[in-house]
Structures are given as structure tokens and as C-alpha cells.
Design an enzyme around this catalytic site. Structure first.
Site, short mmCIF file in Angstrom:
data_model
loop_
_atom_site.label_atom_id
_atom_site.label_comp_id
_atom_site.label_asym_id
_atom_site.label_seq_id
_atom_site.Cartn_x
_atom_site.Cartn_y
_atom_site.Cartn_z
N GLU A 271 0.82 -1.22 0.00
CA GLU A 271 0.00 0.00 0.00
C GLU A 271 0.85 1.27 0.00
O GLU A 271 0.76 2.09 0.90
CB GLU A 271 -0.93 0.00 1.22
CG GLU A 271 -2.01 -1.07 1.16
CD GLU A 271 -3.19 -0.71 0.27
OE1 GLU A 271 -3.10 0.31 -0.46
OE2 GLU A 271 -4.18 -1.45 0.29
N GLU B 280 -3.93 -10.61 -0.12
CA GLU B 280 -4.76 -10.52 1.08
C GLU B 280 -6.18 -10.88 0.69
O GLU B 280 -6.68 -10.41 -0.33
CB GLU B 280 -4.76 -9.09 1.67
CG GLU B 280 -3.41 -8.67 2.22
CD GLU B 280 -3.40 -7.23 2.76
OE1 GLU B 280 -4.46 -6.70 3.14
OE2 GLU B 280 -2.30 -6.65 2.78
C1 IPT Z 1 -5.10 -3.80 3.69
C2 IPT Z 1 -3.71 -3.62 4.20
O1 IPT Z 1 -2.77 -4.02 3.25
C3 IPT Z 1 -3.46 -4.38 5.45
O2 IPT Z 1 -2.27 -3.91 6.02
C4 IPT Z 1 -4.59 -4.22 6.40
O3 IPT Z 1 -4.74 -2.88 6.73
C5 IPT Z 1 -5.84 -4.70 5.74
O4 IPT Z 1 -6.10 -3.97 4.62
C6 IPT Z 1 -7.04 -4.54 6.63
O5 IPT Z 1 -6.94 -5.13 7.85
S1 IPT Z 1 -5.50 -2.32 2.84
C7 IPT Z 1 -7.25 -2.34 2.60
C8 IPT Z 1 -7.81 -1.05 3.02
C9 IPT Z 1 -7.59 -2.59 1.18
#
Ligand code: IPT
Length: 955
Positions: free
Chosen positions: A416, A486
Site C-alpha cells: 500500500e 490478502e
Molecule cells: C489492507 C492492508 O494491506 C493491510 O495492512 C490491512 O490494513 C488490511 O487492509 C485490513 O486489515 S489495505 C485495505 C484497506 C484494502
């Protein structure tokens, strides 16, 4: 005239990575050179600003007798000095790079040490190594400044031999919470300053090892490994088991067993230079892109991964080896095969464990600038050349440190951070330095710099389109494999929909799996709340419990999400129909055959196992299937509900699990369930005292409310549609999907009114007619309770007819009631753990017992939890309930309203009543706290429904 000594602390806001440190090099845990750990108790002084104190404390002879003490490794904010801050992506300071606030907590640290007697500082050199300091440190040894650095989760070494004395050494470290580096470290986690990883003094003997690069590839066609160890200081490489004894830089090819995450074969070797011997653990494997796929040793891999932040509820990101090992063992026992080190390189010893036990690793650089999204990424450091040296420094410190780990198969630039030239420079540098691995960065949507197309939280439909290659994109991207770096946001109850993702991953070659977000809840152990989360330390800005989104609780107890994931990704698949007498066994490993597993069967009648034995399954190779014959049925058909259960278990103790550990399982019904037999006999009797009796039950004649069943008092039985909304129900504001949690509240589903229309005793039944609806709205649920008895038991049939314009699904649909003393629970149905419509893969049908307390899942922010699926019957508090059809069963010592109102576990106090929900339906869970919502097939739409329960007093 300015009183601020800008020069003295100018390094804090300098975009450069620092000065004085040695070039990065490979990390290794041991060698025969002497080393001295400087971990332990250090003297500590906290100041409110970077320049509140001068540097006289660093001089020998300074009297720090009045200072506090802190443990190193550690974070001072978790040791009673200041407080942690949790923000997701917002910078907790004004965004004005590279400037940081004047209020900049600064910890001065002092460590006094003598050298061991046999350590002669005059012989060779000595290096002082910091494995991690957040966020910026300046270092002095014996009063001489040796440099300063940023890059919190990266190692920094300094040559200090010329400053060392045999005794009375003073190491002084000034650590600033905020620095220019903070702009590059905006990961979603607690801000935790301190010296949080090891500090070590390393003797560097003359002719000692400096940097070295172990190249160990595997030719899957010929079955040979080629080893070449490039070393800055020449020497010899020996691997006794392979008969290898070669000069550094010289390749040697020998037959070997390959390293994979499933078969983590390591060979012990030694790199010996003139002055030092360094043990090597060598794994031979070749990573590459071929046919548009990520292949290791010639075969595509399917990542069944998790994102792992480093976390311990007391020590934060300061982890000891046993905690790291606990993570690896838990992952292996739950069929996880891959880790993304979100979002920074972990403690280096963690990667040794990944090599040893077998996990594929995406090793990520310590880089995130997410907060710049608030200004449309304007001034983003990754697109500003002034910052590029710092970015390249981070890339080099990651790659150089970790390059000798076979487990590391992909480098990740960071997380990010938008896009920009700095990221491109990092990718180019990494590709040039290590062509033997792939490069990942999710933000590179066109894959200009990367070798893998990666996304986060894409919904099932989109992932399927990507699998079918219908997603378009640049020419380069279209040729690349896909991973979800993720997905499955494990915040609170959930994530839902994992099985649906897995089916899609397995259907399309291009989809090479994903990494659930995330491994562990970052709850901070806390006297007030049990576990604290964002806001609990009075932070001005915070993101609440968004930091609690792991598959394990802070104490590493698996949450139901982990149990579900284990089942969804199990490496052996059983398919069949129990009546057919065979089961199809598929080896879903990418490399291993099934020889490490034993197979077992058991046969259940009415949920009880009546016979079991072992099942002969051939040692299928990866990807193969076989039809395996089940034994003769131990019990003749027609004896009630029967099913086979088959299991794959570890055949022998392994490093990560004992013999008998269940790796995979399946269940196959033979004969199905019959509805509970019930013939209504007697009718209701209205008595003069205002009650109605019906078989064992007594009702209030005026309200139609059930009072008791035999000796069991029952309170408040009525229709219930509400659940304490989960984090996934509440949803994340940035998702475009409808957020039902908020709508449910808007429409008043948490405050339904129950209007009584009629209480009708008739010959065969007592009928109670009601309408259940929220104030202010015109929609409702016509609800009829029809009670009957067979003389000893009581049957309730609930008929629900929605009216009006229902635009939202229901959270749940069933009845709720209170029982007095209830503790032990027995049931026949899904278990042993919690399940919901889209989190039910791991729910096994059988007979289970538990207690009301143990049936609670203690999510850090309390919310709906604890339902058991497919329950045929349940017994508690002297009552037996049989469902027609099966039902969802929940029991708790507080009401849904109390659960809903609680912010922490500590807000829930058990009352005298156990509240029981028997549900005909539950709305799914989804992953909307960050990802997509509940898939259509798991939504509980308001539609006509009828369901029954048969109650009996078993007191
Ligand atoms: C995503 C982030 O990469 C991760 O660090 C964490 O924040 C996760 O979301 C949420 O728990 S970013 C997301 C806003 C797409």
C-alpha cells in the site's frame, strides 16, 4: 536567533537512510566466532522531544543511577513509558514529509558491558548489530558517535572494534519515535517505538566471513542440485552428506532431494573462511515463471497462505524464538503452506524456522506509505527521487539479509504505497541482485515491475474472471499468474466464503492461491479490558478494533476462522456418497505423495461411532486420485441416521505434529435423518388460575407465553431475528457492497415489537398469533406459534409470513428463550466449534458435549458467535430439544442486547439466565470488514418459513 539545535537532531528528519552503518549482508544465527548478546535490562530515560536532552549521557562516567530500566528487546510504550497508538493508515501526525512533530518521544538507552575474558578486542574487528529499532536511532560507543539509522525492521551493523575496551564499555542509543522513516512505515499496526529486536556484538576474526550468497538450485528433470556459494571472503564449502567440498564461487552438481514447503529437505553444510566457520542449512529448489505460472522445481504451487505480522500481547513486535516457533507449528498443523511477512521482514530467525518446517515465504520490504492516499497520493515518497536512496536501502537490507533462505521464493517491495519511480528502482535493483526469485507488489496493477499479478480483497466473481483470463489488463499482466496477497478478512467472526474462494482457486491454473488477512489479533494484554485495542490508550486518532483481525487470538488460541481455513485447504480431498461403498481420495499436495499419512474410517449411528478401522490408501503422487473401497457396513441399513467418517492422519511424529494428528477428513451419510416422530394427542386445558396446560407445558392464558415444560421454567420464548452485529456485518466504509449491519439497525431489527393478535386453544393445539415488526416501519413478520403435545413432549411449530417491503435479509430467524440453571450441553449435530452458513466447512456431524461457557467464542470485540450448525437435538438445563428440520443452536449467559453493547470481553458479565437461540436460519458472515460481503446464496432473505421443535423435560 534560533534556540532549536537543528543540527544535533537533523538526522531525524533527513530522508536518507542514515550514516555510519556497514553495507548489508547475509544474516546467520551462529558461527564459531564469538558473540555477545546485549539483550537484557538497559537504563532508560524518556524525553518529550528529540532535542530535550543533550548527548552527555553517552559519555563514559555519566551517572544514570536515577534512570528507569527497560527490557531490550522491547518497546518502551509497553513497559510503562508512554502509550501505544493504533492507526490503520492515517499518520498520527501532520503529513508534511519529511517533517515530524516537535512532540517526538525520545528514549535514551544505556547498556554497560564487559567483554568475555577470551575476547581480545585487538584481534580482528567487532561489529555491533541491531536487528530492529523503531523508528530512528543514534548510537554511541564509549562516548564516540558511530552513526544513526532508520528502517525499523531491518538490521544495521557498525564496526566498533576500535572503540571497544575489555571492560566498562558504555553503549548509548537514542531512539526517536518519529522520523522521516515513519513516513515509510505506515503499516496497519500499533506504533511501537523501541529497540525491539536483538542487539549483538559480533567478533569478526581476521579472515572471518563477510557477506555470502548460497545459490542452491534443483533440476527437476535430472534430480540434481547445483550448489554455488559466492563469498566476499573466499573459503571452502563442505556438505558432508553430499560429499561436497568445493571452493567458494565454484559450482558443484550432485544428486539431491529437493526442498519444498511440503518436503523441507535441508542439507547441513559449512562455509569456512580462514578465520570463521559458518553453519549453512541448504535447501535445493528452483523458482521461476513458466507457462504463465509460478513454478518451483518445475511444478506450479498453490499458496494456502496467511499474512503474518509479528505480535505478542505483552511484548508487541519483540518476539522470542519460542513464540516464532509457536506460529510456525500452528500454521503447519492447520495446513497452511505459505506466509507473507506483512509488511516488513520478520525477525530473521523466523525464516530459519520456515526453512526447517517448510513454509513458502513472500518476504516483504519494510515499506508502506498508505496515509498519502488521503491526499490522492500527492507527495508520496515512493514517487519522489529524494527518497529513492532510502527505498533502495530498504530493499537491499531485506534481500541481503534473507537471500540464503530456501523458504523465501518471492520478494515483495512493500504494501500500500501507491506507485512511483522509487518502487520501480527497488524492483530493478532486486531483479538485478537476485534473478532466482520473483518480485511482488500489489499496488502495481499493470505489473510493470512485478512478476505476479496480485490483488487484495477482490470478490469471488472477479477472481473467477481473472482465472478465466477475462480480466483484461496490460499485455504483460495477462501473461502472469495471479495471487490474492490478502483476502478473507479475519476480523471478529469470520471470515466467510473461504471455501468458495478455494473452489475457484482450484478450478483455474492461473490462480495460485492467496494469503488470508491476517494471522493474529494484535490485542494488547490489559488489566482493564483483558485485551486492549485502538482507542483504549486515549489515542487522538485511532481505528478501534480493526487491529484485531487474526485467525488466532492474541494468546494464539485458534479462532474458528483458523479451524475453517484448515479444513478448506486440507491437502487430501475425500469425495463420495456413503451409500456407494467407495470414497474417492485425491492428493492435493503440490509435491508430496501420501506416504506420510495413515487413513482411518469410522462408522456412526445416530452420531455415535460404533466401529472404526484403518483404510488402505495407495501412496498417491501429488495430484493423483484413487477410488478406495470402504469396508462392509458394520451395521445393517435401516438403523437410523448413519454415516462414514474418513480421516487422513500423520503416520508418524513429525517436527510439527504428532502421529495421529488429523490432516484432512470427510463425512458421507449412508442413511439420512428421519423427522422426529410425533403424534399429537391431548389438547390444551384452560384452568381458572389464568393458565393453560398442554401435556407437560404450562402457558399464560392471556399472553400465550410459555412458562414451563415439566420441571423446567422457560422465560421469554418468542421469535428472534437479531444478532449482535459482527465486524463483517458492520462492514468497512470503503467497500461499495451494501452494509447490512447498519441497515439492520436503521430498520430496527434490534428492537422488534411483538403484537399479540390471538391466543386460541383448540382441540389439538394451542395457537398464538402475533405480528413481529419494528417501530416506524411498515414491514413485519406474521408469526404463528402452534403448540401441541403427545402427552409427554411438547411440539412447537413456528410459521413466519413476511409482509411489506423487506429490502434487507434477516440476521437470523428462530426463537429465543431463557432457562434457569444450565451448564453442560450435549448435542447431535455440527461441531465441535462454531459455524455459520459460509463458515461451516469444518463443522463435523457427531455427538458433542461442552459447557455454555466453552461454547462462547471470545472475540475481542464481543459480537455474534458460537452457533452450532445442523443440530438434530440438543440437551441443556434439563430440556431436550429436537429440531424438525435441523437447527442452529446457540446458548449464552447474556442476552444478545448485552453482547451487542459490549466493547470488550470484560463488559460481559454472566447472568443467572442462559439465553438459548434455536434458529431456522442464519445470515452468512462474509468478509466485509475489509472484503466482499456475504455471497447471495448465504443471505437469509425474509420469506415464508415454517419450522418445528419438540421439547421434553429430561430433568
Ligand atoms: C489492507 C492492508 O494491506 C493491510 O495492512 C490491512 O490494513 C488490511 O487492509 C485490513 O486489515 S489495505 C485495505 C484497506 C484494502
Amino acid at each position: 536567533m534560533s534556540f532549536r539545535s537543528a543540527t544535533a537532531v537533523g538526522y531525524v528528519e533527513d530522508v536518507s537512510p542514515g550514516s555510519g552503518a556497514l553495507p548489508p549482508r547475509a544474516w546467520y544465527p551462529t558461527s564459531d566466532a564469538a558473540s555477545l548478546s546485549l539483550n537484557g535490562s538497559w537504563r532508560f530515560r524518556l524525553s518529550p522531544t528529540a532535542d530535550a536532552e543533550d548527548d552527555t549521557f553517552a559519555a563514559p562516567g555519566y551517572d544514570a543511577g536515577g534512570w528507569a530500566e527497560v527490557s531490550v528487546p522491547g518497546h518502551w510504550v509497553l513497559q510503562g513509558h508512554g502509550a501505544p497508538i493504533y492507526t490503520n493508515h492515517l499518520y498520527p501526525f501532520p503529513v508534511d514529509p519529511p517533517r515530524v512533530p516537535t512532540e517526538n518521544p525520545t528514549g535514551d538507552h544505556l547498556r554497560f558491558f564487559d567483554l568475555p575474558a577470551d575476547w581480545d578486542p585487538a584481534d580482528g574487528g567487532t561489529v555491533l548489530r541491531f536487528d530492529g529499532v523503531e523508528s530512528c536511532a543514534r548510537v554511541w560507543l564509549n562516548g564516540t558517535g558511530i552513526g544513526e539509522f532508520k528502517g525499523s525492521r531491518l538490521p544495521h551493523e557498525f564496526a566498533v572494534g576500535h572503540l571497544l575496551r575489555p571492560a566498562g564499555n558504555v553503549l548509548a542509543v537514542r531512539v526517536h519515535q518519529w522520523s522521516a522513516g515513519s513516513y515509510l512505515e505506515d503499516q496497519d499496526q500499533w506504533w511501537l517505538p523501541g529497540i525491539f529486536r536483538d542487539v549483538t556484538l559480533l567478533h569478526r576474526p581476521a579472515g572471518g566471513v563477510r557477506d555470502f550468497f548460497v545459490h542452491a538450485s534443483y533440476d527437476h528433470v535430472g534430480g540434481a542440485g547445483t550448489l554455488r556459494v559466492d563469498s566476499e571472503v573466499p573459503g571452502r564449502v563442505t556438505v558432508p552428506e553430499l560429499g561436497v567440498d568445493v571452493a567458494t564461487g565454484e559450482p558443484v552438481t550432485v544428486p539431491v532431494e529437493a526442498w519444498t514447503a511440503e518436503t523441507p529437505r535441508l542439507y547441513d553444510g559449512v562455509l569456512a573462511t580462514e578465520g570463521e566457520r559458518v553453519p549453512l542449512r541448504i535447501g535445493f529448489r528452483t523458482v521461476g515463471l513458466a507457462d504463465g505460472l509460478i513454478k518451483v522445481n518445475g511444478r506450479p504451487v498453490l499458496f494456502k497462505g496467511v499474512n503474518r505480522h509479528e505480535w505478542h500481547p505483552r511484548t508487541g513486535r519483540a518476539l522470542d524464538l519460542e513464540t516464532m516457533r509457536a506460529d510456525v507449528l500452528l500454521m503447519k498443523r492447520h495446513n497452511i503452506n505459505a506466509v507473507r511477512t506483512s509488511h516488513y521482514p520478520p525477525h530473521p530467525a523466523f525464516l530459519d524456522l520456515c526453512d526447517e518446517y517448510g513454509l513458502w515465504v513472500i518476504d516483504e520490504c519494510d515499506l508502506e506509505t498508505h496515509g498519502f492516499t488521503e491526499q490522492a497520493w500527492r507527495d508520496n515518497p515512493v514517487d519522489d527521487d529524494r527518497w529513492t536512496p532510502a527505498l533502495l536501502d530498504r530493499a537491499a537490507r531485506t534481500v541481503e539479509r534473507d537471500k540464503n533462505h530456501p523458504s523465501v521464493v518471492i520478494w515483495s517491495l512493500g504494501n500500500e504505497a501507491g506507485t512511483g519511480r522509487g518502487l520501480t528502482a527497488m524492483a530493478e535493483w532486486i531483479h538485478g541482485r537476485d534473478a532466482s526469485r520473483l518480485v511482488h507488489y500489489e499496488g502495481d496493477i499493470d505489473c510493470r515491475d512485478t512478476d505476479v499479478y496480485s490483488r487484495m480483497y477482490a470478490d469471488h466473481g472477479e477472481v473467477e474472471r481473472i482465472g478465466r483470463k477475462l480480466d483484461g489488463g496490460t499485455r504483460r499482466r495477462r501473461q502472469l499468474p495471479f495471487i490474492l496477497c490478502e483476502y478473507g478478512h479475519a476480523m471478529g467472526n469470520g471470515p466467510g466464503g473461504l471455501a468458495d474462494y478455494q473452489r475457484i482457486f482450484e478450478s483455474y491454473d492461473r490462480l495460485q492461491g492467496g494469503f488470508v488477512w491476517e494471522w493474529i489479533d494484535h490485542g494488547v494484554e490489559d488489566e482493564r479490558y483483558g485485551y486492549a485495542y485502538g482507542g483504549d490508550f486515549g489515542e487522538e486518532l485511532h481505528d478501534g478494533n480493526f487491529v484485531c483481525d487474526g485467525l488466532v487470538f492474541p494468546d494464539r488460541e485458534p479462532s474458528p476462522g483458523l479451524v475453517e481455513y484448515k479444513k478448506v485447504i486440507e491437502p487430501v480431498r475425500f469425495e463420495g456418497d456413503g451409500a456407494g461403498g467407495t470414497v474417492r481420495v485425491t492428493n492435493r499436495y503440490d509435491f508430496a505423495d501420501l506416504s506420510a499419512l495413515d487413513f482411518e474410517w469410522s462408522y456412526q449411528v445416530g452420531g455415535e461411532s460404533v466401529a472404526s478401522g484403518s483404510l488402505a490408501v495407495p501412496a498417491l503422487a501429488a495430484g493423483e486420485s484413487a477410488e478406495v473401497k470402504l469396508p462392509e457396513r458394520p451395521v445393517a441399513a435401516g438403523s437410523g441416521e448413519t454415516r462414514w467418517t474418513v480421516r487422513a492422519v500423520l503416520a508418524a511424529d513429525t517436527g510439527w505434529g504428532p502421529r495421529g494428528h488429523v490432516v484432512a477428513w470427510g463425512q458421507f451419510p449412508v442413511s439420512g435423518r428421519q423427522s422426529p416422530s410425533f403424534v399429537a394427542s391431548a389438547g390444551p386445558v384452560v384452568s381458572g388460575d389464568g393458565s393453560i396446560s398442554l401435556g407437560p407445558a404450562v402457558f399464560d392464558a392471556r399472553s400465550g407465553a410459555l412458562r414451563s415444560i415439566g420441571s423446567v421454567a422457560v422465560t421469554g420464548l418468542r421469535l428472534d431475528v437479531w444478532r449482535a452485529t459482527t465486524d463483517n456485518d458492520d462492514g468497512a466504509a470503503w467497500r461499495s457492497d451494501i452494509r447490512y449491519g447498519a441497515l439492520w439497525r436503521k430498520f430496527g431489527l434490534h428492537r422488534m415489537r411483538h403484537r399479540l393478535d390471538a391466543v386460541e386453544p383448540s382441540a389439538g393445539a394451542l395457537t398464538v398469533r402475533t405480528r413481529v415488526a419494528p417501530a416506524a416501519w411498515e414491514f413485519g413478520l406474521g408469526t404463528v406459534y402452534r403448540w401441541s403435545t403427545d402427552g409427554s413432549r411438547l411440539r412447537l411449530t413456528v410459521s413466519v409470513t413476511p409482509d411489506g417491503d423487506w429490502t434487507v435479509p434477516l440476521p437470523r430467524l428462530g426463537v429465543r428463550f431463557g432457562l434457569a440453571a444450565a451448564d453442560r450441553v450435549r448435542w447431535f449435530g455440527g461441531g465441535p466449534g462454531e459455524a455459520y452458513p459460509d463458515t461451516r466447512a469444518a463443522s463435523a456431524v457427531g455427538r458433542w458435549q461442552s459447557t455454555v461457557d466453552e461454547m462462547q467464542t471470545p472475540y475481542l470485540r464481543p459480537q455474534e458467535n458460537g452457533a452450532r450448525a445442523d443440530v438434530r437435538w440438543a440437551e441443556l438445563g434439563g430440556l431436550r430439544v429436537e429440531g424438525d428440520p435441523e437447527f442452529w443452536f446457540t446458548a449464552r449467559r447474556w442476552t444478545t442486547e448485552e453482547l451487542d453493547a459490549a466493547a470488550h470481553r470484560s463488559d460481559l458479565t454472566p447472568g443467572d439466565t442462559v439465553w438459548v437461540n434455536l434458529d431456522h436460519g442464519q445470515h452468512g458472515i462474509g468478509s466485509q470488514s475489509c472484503g466482499p460481503g456475504v455471497l447471495p446464496q448465504y443471505r437469509l432473505h425474509a420469506k415464508p418459513a415454517e419450522f418445528s421443535f419438540v421439547f421434553s423435560d429430561i430433568g
